[in-house]
Design a protein around this motif. Structure first.
Motif: not given
Length: 220
Positions: A141-145
């Protein structure tokens, strides 16, 4: 003396008693259910925090052990994958942090001792599929980096610094850890620091974004 005759409970009294007992039972069940739900939420939050802390600590450790290989940039970011060449007792190791389908995963190669092995590991890191990544340590559940490099006393977006992480001119055996760098390799020097910004999905259990910075002490 007149004796009063003993009598039992009336139907209304029995019904009232049963209603009171039912209400008390519902209240007790709700209290126990709320307590169990709260405990599950706390345990899940602690597990998420521990997973995130472990992942960040590993990311920082990878960057603290950067080692130049003279074949590829020791720290390279292409927007989806952060590749790090780090020193190990038995040689060099390629680490790839990759964000795909909302999951940030970490892949690592075994200890490498030759240039051909490093090239194979680099190409292998480019061919990782979703199935391979699901079986690796990571964070869901990581949407962006975003990644930033500290170069020439300033922070810059890692993608704007130029991608020079393709195969270099080096051949044969890799130099051991601590050997002098190859100034003629044409590869950019590792950044002095790396900043990572992680954005999380709404259902991740994390709030806001995470920003971490680590100094890079690369071996030549």
């Amino acid at each position: 003396m007149r004796q009063r005759t003993a009598r039992g409970f009336t139907l209304i009294e029995v019904v009232v008693a049963l209603v009171v007992m039912a209400v008390m039972s519902v209240m007790a069940w709700r209290a126990v259910s709320a307590l169990a739900t709260s405990r599950e939420r706390n345990e899940a939050a602690m597990e998420r925090a521990e997973t995130l802390q472990t992942l960040v600590q590993q990311w920082e450790l990878d960057l603290r052990e950067v080692q130049q290989s003279h074949l590829f940039e020791a720290v390279n970011f292409d927007g989806a994958t952060l590749r790090i060449t780090r020193r190990r007792d038995a040689g060099l190791q390629l680490v790839a942090w990759q964000l795909r389908e909302g999951r940030l995963s970490r892949w690592e190669s075994p200890a490498l001792t030759t240039a051909d092995d490093l090239r194979d590991a680099w190409f292998r890191s480019q061919q990782l599929n979703a199935k391979d990544l699901r079986g690796l340590p990571g964070l869901d559940r990581v949407s962006g980096w975003q990644m930033y490099f500290f170069i020439n006393n300033a922070w810059a977006n890692a993608q704007s610094t130029g991608d020079k992480g393709n195969a270099g001119p080096g051949t044969g055996a890799m130099p051991p850890a601590g050997a002098a760098s190859d100034a003629g390799s044409g590869l950019a020097a590792p950044p002095q620091g790396v900043r990572m910004r992680l954005q999380f999905g709404e259902d991740s259990g994390y709030r806001g974004e995470l920003i971490r910075e680590v100094a890079v002490e690369s071996g030549s």
